[in-house]
Design a protein around this motif. Structure first.
Motif, short mmCIF file in Angstrom:
data_model
loop_
_atom_site.label_atom_id
_atom_site.label_comp_id
_atom_site.label_asym_id
_atom_site.label_seq_id
_atom_site.Cartn_x
_atom_site.Cartn_y
_atom_site.Cartn_z
N VAL A 16 139.64 48.59 40.96
CA VAL A 16 140.37 47.85 41.98
C VAL A 16 139.68 46.54 42.37
O VAL A 16 138.50 46.53 42.70
N LYS A 17 140.46 45.47 42.35
CA LYS A 17 140.00 44.21 42.93
C LYS A 17 140.60 44.09 44.32
O LYS A 17 141.66 44.63 44.61
N TYR A 18 139.91 43.36 45.18
CA TYR A 18 140.42 43.15 46.53
C TYR A 18 140.11 41.71 46.96
O TYR A 18 139.20 41.07 46.44
N ARG A 19 140.90 41.22 47.91
CA ARG A 19 140.72 39.85 48.38
C ARG A 19 139.37 39.70 49.09
O ARG A 19 138.91 40.61 49.78
N LEU A 20 138.76 38.54 48.90
CA LEU A 20 137.41 38.30 49.40
C LEU A 20 137.38 37.38 50.62
O LEU A 20 138.25 36.54 50.80
N GLY A 21 136.34 37.58 51.44
CA GLY A 21 136.09 36.67 52.56
C GLY A 21 135.40 35.43 52.05
O GLY A 21 134.92 35.39 50.93
N PRO A 22 135.37 34.40 52.86
CA PRO A 22 135.84 34.35 54.25
C PRO A 22 137.34 34.06 54.40
O PRO A 22 137.86 34.11 55.51
N LYS A 23 138.03 33.76 53.31
CA LYS A 23 139.46 33.46 53.43
C LYS A 23 140.22 34.68 53.89
O LYS A 23 141.17 34.58 54.69
N ARG B 287 139.92 38.58 55.57
CA ARG B 287 139.02 39.39 56.38
C ARG B 287 139.63 40.76 56.65
O ARG B 287 140.80 41.00 56.37
N HIS B 288 138.81 41.64 57.18
CA HIS B 288 139.27 42.97 57.58
C HIS B 288 140.52 42.84 58.42
O HIS B 288 140.59 41.99 59.32
N PRO B 289 141.59 43.64 58.14
CA PRO B 289 141.66 44.75 57.19
C PRO B 289 142.37 44.40 55.88
O PRO B 289 142.96 45.29 55.24
N ASP B 290 142.34 43.14 55.47
CA ASP B 290 143.04 42.74 54.25
C ASP B 290 142.60 43.55 53.04
O ASP B 290 143.41 43.90 52.18
N GLN B 291 141.30 43.85 52.97
CA GLN B 291 140.77 44.60 51.82
C GLN B 291 141.34 46.03 51.79
O GLN B 291 141.67 46.55 50.72
N LEU B 292 141.45 46.65 52.95
CA LEU B 292 142.05 47.99 53.01
C LEU B 292 143.54 47.94 52.67
O LEU B 292 144.07 48.86 52.06
N GLU B 293 144.20 46.86 53.05
CA GLU B 293 145.60 46.69 52.69
C GLU B 293 145.75 46.63 51.17
O GLU B 293 146.68 47.20 50.61
N ASP B 294 144.81 45.94 50.51
CA ASP B 294 144.85 45.86 49.05
C ASP B 294 144.68 47.23 48.42
O ASP B 294 145.36 47.57 47.44
N ILE B 295 143.76 48.03 48.95
CA ILE B 295 143.57 49.38 48.44
C ILE B 295 144.82 50.22 48.68
O ILE B 295 145.24 50.99 47.81
N GLY B 296 145.44 50.05 49.85
CA GLY B 296 146.69 50.74 50.13
C GLY B 296 147.78 50.37 49.14
O GLY B 296 148.57 51.22 48.70
N ASN B 297 147.83 49.09 48.76
CA ASN B 297 148.83 48.64 47.78
C ASN B 297 148.59 49.27 46.41
O ASN B 297 149.54 49.57 45.68
#
Length: 222
Positions: free
Chosen positions: A19-26, A28-38
């Protein structure tokens, strides 16, 4: 960096999603968890094509990936946290078979003082502040505060030469207190190669032990 490890698990008969997930600083939490949910949504839609057993899901990762993996398990097994974060996370506690947690960060407030390279910059990129105690969602980001009786077995790997070693020790203490099952593979300072990111160097003896231990854990819990 995880391709070899994922391939190793796949060769043992496991379906692996890297799994890849969106990175900070652009982002932030909880965007990464949203990616895992997707990713979980995608898995549910495509499970028949891949013969996926979605009733036995493991979350695993190293470093920041271990933090997100542990937090993902907490979201799946702690309804209060799930509602607080508000992401669509389509997996229930009974579907989570376990987690592989490799030299991660599990308490943001103690993590910030770990001395890890550029840790304050990393935490600020993830939350928007280098002071987690003042972060508006500080109650969501530290897995150690969200371990419940539903938390499944975990395999925890870390080396004492890693500045983040104390994070694994702290997590283990919480698991003990909560009487949750876990397996630990901790290397003391005499193992010079057991530094941060050591599992990426598959030829090291400590890495081989980690690979063997993780495969044994996956098989015994699936």
């Amino acid at each position: 960096t995880c391709a070899r490890l994922c391939a190793t698990f796949a060769s043992e008969g496991f379906l692996v999603l890297n799994v890849k997930y969106r990175l900070g600083p652009k982002y932030r939490h909880p965007d990464q968890l949203e990616d895992i949910g997707n990713v979980l949504k995608w898995l549910n839609k495509n499970k028949d094509s891949y013969k996926a057993d979605t009733d036995r899901i493991f979350f695993g990762g190293s470093s920041a990936g271990a933090h997100l993996s542990c937090l993902s398990v907490c979201v799946a097994t702690n309804e209060k946290l799930r509602k607080s974060i508000g992401v669509d996370f389509p997996v229930e506690s009974e579907q989570v078979a376990g987690s592989l947690l490799i030299y991660g960060g599990y308490n943001m407030e103690s993590l910030i003082n770990s001395g890890f390279f550029m840790i304050r910059t990393m935490v600020k990129s993830y939350t928007g502040t280098a002071n987690p105690s003042k972060y508006e969602h500080k109650d969501q980001i530290s897995p150690v505060h969200h371990i419940t009786e539903e938390f499944p077995p975990s395999f925890i790997i870390a080396g004492e030469r890693d500045p983040l070693f104390g994070q694994s020790v702290e997590l283990i203490e919480v698991l003990k207190k909560k009487e949750r099952p876990y397996t630990e593979l901790l290397f003391d300072r005499s193992v010079k190669n057991a530094k941060h990111a050591f599992v990426n160097f598959h030829y090291r003896d400590c890495s081989k032990k980690a690979y063997e231990g993780m495969i044994k854990f996956l098989k015994s819990n699936s």
